[in-house]
Design a protein around this motif. Structure first.
Motif, PDB file in Angstrom:
ATOM      1  N   UNK A 157      -0.042  81.704  29.646  1.00 59.68           N
ATOM      2  CA  UNK A 157       0.468  80.635  30.495  1.00 59.68           C
ATOM      3  C   UNK A 157       1.078  81.191  31.769  1.00 59.68           C
ATOM      4  N   UNK A 158       1.956  82.172  31.609  1.00 63.06           N
ATOM      5  CA  UNK A 158       2.696  82.668  32.763  1.00 63.06           C
ATOM      6  C   UNK A 158       1.854  83.551  33.673  1.00 63.06           C
ATOM      7  N   UNK A 159       0.963  84.349  33.094  1.00 67.22           N
ATOM      8  CA  UNK A 159       0.164  85.273  33.904  1.00 67.22           C
ATOM      9  C   UNK A 159      -1.116  84.642  34.445  1.00 67.22           C
ATOM     10  N   UNK A 160      -1.760  83.795  33.635  1.00 65.90           N
ATOM     11  CA  UNK A 160      -3.108  83.330  33.981  1.00 65.90           C
ATOM     12  C   UNK A 160      -3.218  81.827  34.208  1.00 65.90           C
ATOM     13  N   UNK A 161      -2.273  81.040  33.703  1.00 64.21           N
ATOM     14  CA  UNK A 161      -2.293  79.623  34.000  1.00 64.21           C
ATOM     15  C   UNK A 161      -2.504  78.721  32.804  1.00 64.21           C
ATOM     16  N   UNK A 162      -2.473  77.403  33.024  1.00 61.53           N
ATOM     17  CA  UNK A 162      -2.532  76.424  31.938  1.00 61.53           C
ATOM     18  C   UNK A 162      -3.777  76.505  31.069  1.00 61.53           C
ATOM     19  N   UNK A 163      -4.958  76.650  31.690  1.00 60.10           N
ATOM     20  CA  UNK A 163      -6.175  76.680  30.877  1.00 60.10           C
ATOM     21  C   UNK A 163      -6.170  77.869  29.922  1.00 60.10           C
TER      22      UNK A 163
END
Length: 469
Positions: A157-163
């Motif tokens: 979540x924090x590094x790459x995003x919601x998906x």
């Protein structure tokens, strides 16, 4: 209960003059100035022009450093304008693209609204009300939550995003019954979400280290204050094209969720407010406003940290929506819920080559949908933005508070509910603090922004059942 500070009483005029503030009015637009700091406000007739909020807005508009000109390019406020802790609620300030003001956003990073459909009518839900309100009372008010995430999902979540986070979820707890395909599809209907960066280094280490399961204690919680989960009835369609695109029909029940980044926002926001203060040039007097700006690499660092908390706020609203869907499917057999829109009102976004600080204000680019709640006894609206550059492509985030919570607690006669709406809360003082009398009427707020070309009202929603933690 009403405010005594309606524009422009002799007493208020004298107070503004003593504070060095000049005021000009043209229709509903007020222009205020103090020294080199200037701003404009959109206020309906009879709405209060509060001197503390005006001073805070001009503090915000004049933020800077002793060794550099002020980086603010424009400052304005929407009709829900009222004092905040440091920056006023309902304000939008544009700074140079290499500058941010952490305290202007504070600790409730990416506080926002989420609207989901139920596909049910009020009569269908009323027949099972005791069951679904009981289930949601346990989840939302008693915090009987079960939201396991592996540390790897938090890192994703924090590094790459919601998906990436959704792809990393295990079928446990709330995720066991979640429709992953639907959740992935709904990411695209979250305003500004894809613009937020992030880095796990800004999150608590306990959430991101190792490979075990993590249970963040506040994930899936609403929060106190003006946050809520509200079941609403589609009362009127004002723009049939928007209503059709949103899939909303008169008589249908929808659910509006108002929550933010909870402890994660405090973790990030307080650290960066402290850092901005610590970087104030030595030997210079600190500003009385306690608003400190960051520039260059420090500003980029804040935006990355803010984005990390903003992603957590998104996940928090997702979980709350899944609790609602879980309760409705178990109690009523309704599984066709859809996201209408998820929109932030407490973030910095980079737009038009500027950093737009929205403190209790909502993005309203042309064609963009926004949610403007009233009080739990007044209507809420789905609106369409008109992209008004004079008001920094923004609109209000609701009606705005009219009476402070401390004053409301002294008003034993505040409305507790009617035949058409009811508040479910564990603490009686929450009903007092958040009673409809505490808020400005939403009608003039909408009308003023329509007249000024900020937005177009599309769907009016009537409150029915409101959960307040």
């Amino acid at each position: 209960m009403t405010s005594s500070l309606f524009p422009l009483t002799p007493r208020l005029a004298k107070a503004l003059a003593r504070a060095g503030v000049t005021v000009e009015r043209a229709g509903l637009v007020w222009r205020v100035r103090r020294g080199d700091a200037a701003a404009q406000l959109l206020l309906p007739d009879d709405f209060p022009l509060e001197i503390k909020a005006v001073q805070q807005l001009l503090d915000f508009a004049g933020v800077g450093w002793p060794d550099r000109p002020a980086p603010v390019r424009c400052a304005c406020a929407t009709p829900d304008f009222h004092p905040g802790s440091l920056a006023p609620v309902g304000s939008i300030v544009a700074t140079d693209a290499d500058v941010v003001v952490p305290a202007a956003i504070g600790t409730d990073i990416n506080c926002g609204m989420r609207l989901i459909t139920t596909g049910l009518t009020q009569a269908q839900l009323a027949a099972h009300e005791a069951r679904w309100t009981g289930a949601l009372t346990r989840r939302l008010l008693h915090a009987e939550t079960d939201v396991p995430l592996r540390a790897g999902a938090f890192r994703a979540l924090f590094d790459d995003g919601p998906e990436a986070c959704l792809d990393a979820l295990d079928a446990q707890g709330v995720w066991a019954g979640a429709d992953r395909t639907r959740l992935l599809r709904e990411v695209r209907d979250c305003i500004a979400l894809q613009s937020f960066g992030g880095n796990a280094a800004h999150a608590p280490e306990a959430w991101t280290e190792g490979s075990g399961t993590v249970r963040a204690p506040d994930l899936g919680t609403v929060g106190s204050g003006n946050h809520f989960v509200e079941f609403q009835i589609v009362e009127a369609v004002l723009d049939r094209h928007v209503a059709y695109a949103a899939g909303l029909r008169v008589g249908e029940v929808v659910v509006m969720i108002h929550s933010g980044s909870r402890g994660m926002g405090f973790h990030v926001g307080q650290r960066w407010m402290d850092r901005a203060r610590a970087l104030w040039p030595a030997g210079h007097k600190h500003p009385q406003s306690r608003l400190y700006a960051l520039r260059g690499a420090e500003a980029e660092g804040f935006l990355q940290a803010m984005g990390t908390a903003a992603r957590y706020a998104w996940l928090n609203r997702v979980v709350i929506a899944e609790w609602v869907r879980e309760a409705l499917e178990a109690c009523v057999g309704a599984g066709g819920s859809r996201l209408v829109v998820d929109v932030p009102h407490n973030v910095v976004t980079r737009e038009q080559g500027l950093n737009l600080h929205r403190k209790g204000a909502t993005p309203a680019q042309a064609g963009q949908w926004a949610l403007l709640p009233g009080s739990m006894g007044d209507a809420s609206y789905l609106v369409s933005g008109l992209g008004n550059a004079d008001w920094l492509w923004s609109c209000s985030h609701g009606a705005g508070r009219a009476v402070r919570r401390q004053a409301m607690r002294r008003e034993a006669a505040a409305s507790q509910g009617t035949e058409t709406w009811r508040c479910l809360a564990l603490r009686e003082e929450r009903r007092w603090e958040e009673a409809p009398e505490a808020y400005k009427p939403i009608g003039p707020v909408i009308a003023a922004q329509e007249d000024a070309g900020l937005l177009r009202a599309a769907v009016r929603l009537r409150p029915w059942r409101t959960f307040k933690a």
